[in-house]
Design a protein around this motif. Structure first.
Motif, PDB file in Angstrom:
ATOM      1  N   THR A 108      27.207  33.827  40.998  1.00 27.23           N
ATOM      2  CA  THR A 108      27.504  32.866  41.919  1.00 27.23           C
ATOM      3  C   THR A 108      28.682  33.367  42.762  1.00 27.23           C
ATOM      4  OG1 THR A 108      26.472  31.336  40.438  1.00 27.23           O
ATOM      5  CG2 THR A 108      28.052  30.631  42.211  1.00 27.23           C
ATOM      6  N   TYR A 109      29.794  33.744  42.094  1.00 23.25           N
ATOM      7  CA  TYR A 109      30.799  34.330  42.766  1.00 23.25           C
ATOM      8  C   TYR A 109      30.555  35.341  43.843  1.00 23.25           C
ATOM      9  CZ  TYR A 109      34.731  37.580  43.414  1.00 23.25           C
ATOM     10  OH  TYR A 109      35.534  38.470  43.956  1.00 23.25           O
ATOM     11  N   MET A 110      29.843  36.298  43.320  1.00 20.92           N
ATOM     12  CA  MET A 110      29.312  37.589  44.156  1.00 20.92           C
ATOM     13  C   MET A 110      28.540  36.745  45.322  1.00 20.92           C
ATOM     14  SD  MET A 110      27.857  40.277  41.580  1.00 20.92           S
ATOM     15  CE  MET A 110      28.967  41.282  40.495  1.00 20.92           C
ATOM     16  N   GLY A 111      27.987  36.042  45.321  1.00 25.50           N
ATOM     17  CA  GLY A 111      27.408  35.202  46.596  1.00 25.50           C
ATOM     18  C   GLY A 111      28.248  34.439  47.370  1.00 25.50           C
ATOM     19  N   LEU A 112      29.509  34.069  46.881  1.00 22.73           N
ATOM     20  CA  LEU A 112      30.137  33.270  47.973  1.00 22.73           C
ATOM     21  C   LEU A 112      30.638  34.050  49.149  1.00 22.73           C
ATOM     22  CD1 LEU A 112      33.173  32.109  45.275  1.00 22.73           C
ATOM     23  CD2 LEU A 112      31.081  30.869  46.416  1.00 22.73           C
ATOM     24  N   PRO A 113      30.789  33.169  50.314  1.00 23.11           N
ATOM     25  CA  PRO A 113      31.305  33.970  51.413  1.00 23.11           C
ATOM     26  C   PRO A 113      32.492  34.774  51.258  1.00 23.11           C
ATOM     27  CG  PRO A 113      30.960  31.728  51.743  1.00 23.11           C
ATOM     28  CD  PRO A 113      30.625  31.932  50.414  1.00 23.11           C
ATOM     29  N   ALA A 114      32.896  35.812  51.890  1.00 23.20           N
ATOM     30  CA  ALA A 114      34.025  36.887  51.646  1.00 23.20           C
ATOM     31  C   ALA A 114      35.451  35.759  51.815  1.00 23.20           C
ATOM     32  CB  ALA A 114      34.003  37.842  52.871  1.00 23.20           C
ATOM     33  N   SER A 115      35.579  34.877  52.584  1.00 26.37           N
ATOM     34  CA  SER A 115      36.566  34.192  52.700  1.00 26.37           C
ATOM     35  C   SER A 115      36.916  33.515  51.276  1.00 26.37           C
ATOM     36  CB  SER A 115      36.504  33.096  53.867  1.00 26.37           C
ATOM     37  OG  SER A 115      35.547  32.327  53.643  1.00 26.37           O
ATOM     38  N   GLN A 116      35.776  32.962  50.709  1.00 22.81           N
ATOM     39  CA  GLN A 116      36.090  32.113  49.555  1.00 22.81           C
ATOM     40  C   GLN A 116      36.427  33.242  48.421  1.00 22.81           C
ATOM     41  OE1 GLN A 116      33.341  29.160  48.169  1.00 22.81           O
ATOM     42  NE2 GLN A 116      32.627  28.878  50.223  1.00 22.81           N
ATOM     43  N   ARG A 117      35.920  34.526  48.363  1.00 24.63           N
ATOM     44  CA  ARG A 117      36.205  35.368  47.343  1.00 24.63           C
ATOM     45  C   ARG A 117      37.761  35.849  47.682  1.00 24.63           C
ATOM     46  NH1 ARG A 117      31.731  38.175  48.863  1.00 24.63           N
ATOM     47  NH2 ARG A 117      32.703  39.922  49.619  1.00 24.63           N
ATOM     48  N   ARG A 118      37.942  36.107  48.895  1.00 25.49           N
ATOM     49  CA  ARG A 118      39.627  36.348  48.983  1.00 25.49           C
ATOM     50  C   ARG A 118      40.587  35.112  48.857  1.00 25.49           C
ATOM     51  NH1 ARG A 118      38.386  38.064  53.899  1.00 25.49           N
ATOM     52  NH2 ARG A 118      38.931  35.713  55.056  1.00 25.49           N
ATOM     53  N   ALA A 119      40.151  33.975  48.978  1.00 26.49           N
ATOM     54  CA  ALA A 119      41.125  32.739  48.499  1.00 26.49           C
ATOM     55  C   ALA A 119      41.296  32.820  46.967  1.00 26.49           C
ATOM     56  CB  ALA A 119      40.437  31.627  49.013  1.00 26.49           C
ATOM     57  N   LEU A 120      40.168  33.107  46.457  1.00 20.96           N
ATOM     58  CA  LEU A 120      40.297  33.330  44.813  1.00 20.96           C
ATOM     59  C   LEU A 120      41.480  34.364  44.409  1.00 20.96           C
ATOM     60  CD1 LEU A 120      39.740  32.470  41.835  1.00 20.96           C
ATOM     61  CD2 LEU A 120      37.646  33.996  42.046  1.00 20.96           C
ATOM     62  N   ARG A 121      41.154  35.633  45.030  1.00 19.64           N
ATOM     63  CA  ARG A 121      42.122  36.568  44.839  1.00 19.64           C
ATOM     64  C   ARG A 121      43.427  36.169  45.094  1.00 19.64           C
ATOM     65  NH1 ARG A 121      42.849  42.234  44.610  1.00 19.64           N
ATOM     66  NH2 ARG A 121      44.504  42.956  45.912  1.00 19.64           N
ATOM     67  N   HIS A 122      43.901  35.388  46.032  1.00 14.40           N
ATOM     68  CA  HIS A 122      45.329  35.022  46.638  1.00 14.40           C
ATOM     69  C   HIS A 122      45.740  34.088  45.414  1.00 14.40           C
ATOM     70  CE1 HIS A 122      44.586  35.890  51.428  1.00 14.40           C
ATOM     71  NE2 HIS A 122      44.513  37.014  50.412  1.00 14.40           N
ATOM     72  N   ALA A 123      44.857  33.127  45.051  1.00 15.10           N
ATOM     73  CA  ALA A 123      45.171  32.231  43.843  1.00 15.10           C
ATOM     74  C   ALA A 123      45.591  32.828  42.845  1.00 15.10           C
ATOM     75  CB  ALA A 123      44.161  31.375  43.731  1.00 15.10           C
ATOM     76  N   LEU A 124      44.834  33.977  42.421  1.00 13.56           N
ATOM     77  CA  LEU A 124      45.018  34.515  41.057  1.00 13.56           C
ATOM     78  C   LEU A 124      46.355  35.428  41.210  1.00 13.56           C
ATOM     79  CD1 LEU A 124      41.397  35.828  40.092  1.00 13.56           C
ATOM     80  CD2 LEU A 124      42.677  34.269  39.029  1.00 13.56           C
ATOM     81  N   SER A 125      46.547  35.996  42.478  1.00  9.18           N
ATOM     82  CA  SER A 125      47.841  36.863  42.529  1.00  9.18           C
ATOM     83  C   SER A 125      48.955  35.823  42.425  1.00  9.18           C
ATOM     84  CB  SER A 125      47.606  37.584  44.148  1.00  9.18           C
ATOM     85  OG  SER A 125      48.566  38.411  44.096  1.00  9.18           O
ATOM     86  N   ALA A 126      48.884  34.797  42.995  1.00  7.01           N
ATOM     87  CA  ALA A 126      49.859  33.744  43.060  1.00  7.01           C
ATOM     88  C   ALA A 126      50.144  33.478  41.453  1.00  7.01           C
ATOM     89  CB  ALA A 126      49.802  32.614  43.770  1.00  7.01           C
TER      90      ALA A 126
END
Length: 435
Positions: free
Chosen positions: A81-99
């Motif tokens: 399901t994560y893989m099928g997300l739009p790139a913008s949502q995957r990028r937002a998760l990366r930003h949140a995890l980084s923070a």
């Protein structure tokens, strides 16, 4: 060309409060690969690697530390399901995890959600619906072709079309799973009839795996300008091969039992967002090579669609491990030796309307360098077994029982922190007799 963008999560001076993760060989905070793991005594869930620890993403979401993210994606037991997300949502998760992992104010809340990686069990990151293996390593194609067709190693189609075949998804296993030597048919050149038994020419293949993200509808092709929007990430892939089976069975329909007994992948998905700094120019085609057809040609892809990844293979025999002898490197070379880019193979795969789905896996095919030190298989290194390679305490023509083959990869770029792909290794077990 829709390449991922470099942002603050790639900054070389970015530091994490997680002990030992700054400067980690594979998993600094600039990487943040996703995988599926089980903590000791727990069930499978999504996690992110940070240094020698795994952050429980499901627990972080449940604790309200990842607001606005997809519950369906983060509470799942696979990354499909994560893989099928739009790139913008995957990028937002990366930003949140980084923070979460860089801001000291988060340490007290996140620390209890970290598990020592050594105490965890890794699983396949996705339910793999389909697996396609390509043949884009031109030096491998040349080396193997020369063993059988010295005057004309490449077949006429090679430089016009990305060659691939569909493989067996059910036998793909995560790093650390032993590979059992397969049984099958072989036929010696002087024999009147074939025989059945364990392969005598078991080989590895050094490949990069490409995880498909958002899919396409059946009948709807993917434009090369949009191809990377359909990629979720990368891994290492060892497509084990029984060369003697293959020589006997591959005509007229291609590989079968020589390939489908098992393939090994690294457990972490190195996200395409993490790889943003490591896209580089594709090597120029040699003068005289044909111009690819327009549907698989994009100038922007040629200018920045190749991967700056260093690839290595090492071996340890059972005796070496028993005696504490370090692994011996068999080869090293760059992923830029791929003749076709990731975007080109994705585009070609869907060009006839074939539907790709989140969690599908594509293999690059064996990646070799022009010189022997960078050959990506024993078939090449030993010239089909004619020139054995010395290892501590013995020699090898092909892999033997008890051998452990380990692949590794590191993405590098000037001015950025390098990131690794994690382990991709397996020990060979003896063949099982048929009752």
């Amino acid at each position: 060309m829709s390449r991922p963008v470099v942002d603050h999560t790639h900054a070389p001076d970015l530091k994490t409060w997680v002990e030992g993760a700054n400067g980690h060989a594979d998993f600094p905070v600039q990487n943040l690969p996703l995988g599926v793991f089980s903590p000791r005594g727990g069930d499978a869930r999504i996690g992110v690697a940070i240094g020698d620890f795994i952050l429980d993403v499901r627990a972080a979401f449940g604790a309200g530390l990842l607001p606005g993210q997809s519950a369906e994606a983060l509470e799942a037991r696979t990354l499909n399901t994560y893989m099928g997300l739009p790139a913008s949502q995957r990028r937002a998760l990366r930003h949140a995890l980084s923070a979460l992992l860089t801001e000291d104010a988060n340490a007290a809340k996140v620390q209890p959600l970290l598990h020592p990686a050594a105490d965890c069990t890794m699983h396949l990151p996705a339910q793999i619906g389909d697996y396609t293996d390509f043949y884009v390593g031109i030096h491998h194609a040349m080396n193997v072709g020369a063993l059988f067709r010295p005057e004309n190693p490449l077949l006429p189609n090679y430089k016009h079309v990305p060659i691939g075949y569909h493989g067996r998804a059910s036998s793909i296993r995560v790093s650390g799973t032993p590979v059992v030597r397969p049984n099958g048919q072989t036929k010696a050149p002087t024999a009147e009839a074939p025989s059945f038994g364990p392969t005598k020419r078991l080989d590895y293949e050094l490949e990069i795996g490409v995880w498909i993200g958002a899919g396409n509808e059946l009948g709807q092709p993917i434009r090369i300008e949009d191809a990377l929007n359909h990629v979720a990430g990368f891994c290492l892939l060892n497509d084990w091969s029984a060369r003697d089976f293959q020589a006997w069975e591959y005509q007229p329909l291609g590989p079968f039992l020589a390939k489908n007994f098992m393939s090994t992948i690294s457990p972490w998905v190195i996200t395409i967002e993490a790889m943003a700094p490591f896209f580089v120019a594709q090597k120029a085609r040699p003068q005289g090579d044909p111009q690819p057809l327009p549907y698989i040609w994009d100038e922007a892809d040629q200018a920045g669609g190749a991967l700056s990844v260093d690839l290595k293979v090492s071996i340890t025999s059972e005796a070496m491990r028993k005696d504490g002898v370090a692994a011996m490197q068999l080869s090293e070379g760059p992923a830029t030796n791929m003749y076709w880019t990731v975007a080109q193979i994705v585009t070609h795969h869907a060009s006839n309307g074939c539907n790709l789905n989140p969690g599908d896996l594509l293999g690059s095919g064996t990646i070799s360098a022009p010189e022997r030190s960078g050959f990506g298989s024993l078939m090449e290194i030993t010239r089909g077994g004619a020139e054995p390679v010395e290892i501590p305490g013995g020699v090898r023509t092909f892999a033997e029982d008890g051998d452990q083959i380990a692949l590794s990869a590191r993405a590098t770029a000037d001015g950025y922190v390098s990131i690794g792909f994690g382990p991709c290794e397996a020990i060979i077990k003896p063949a099982l007799p048929l009752a």
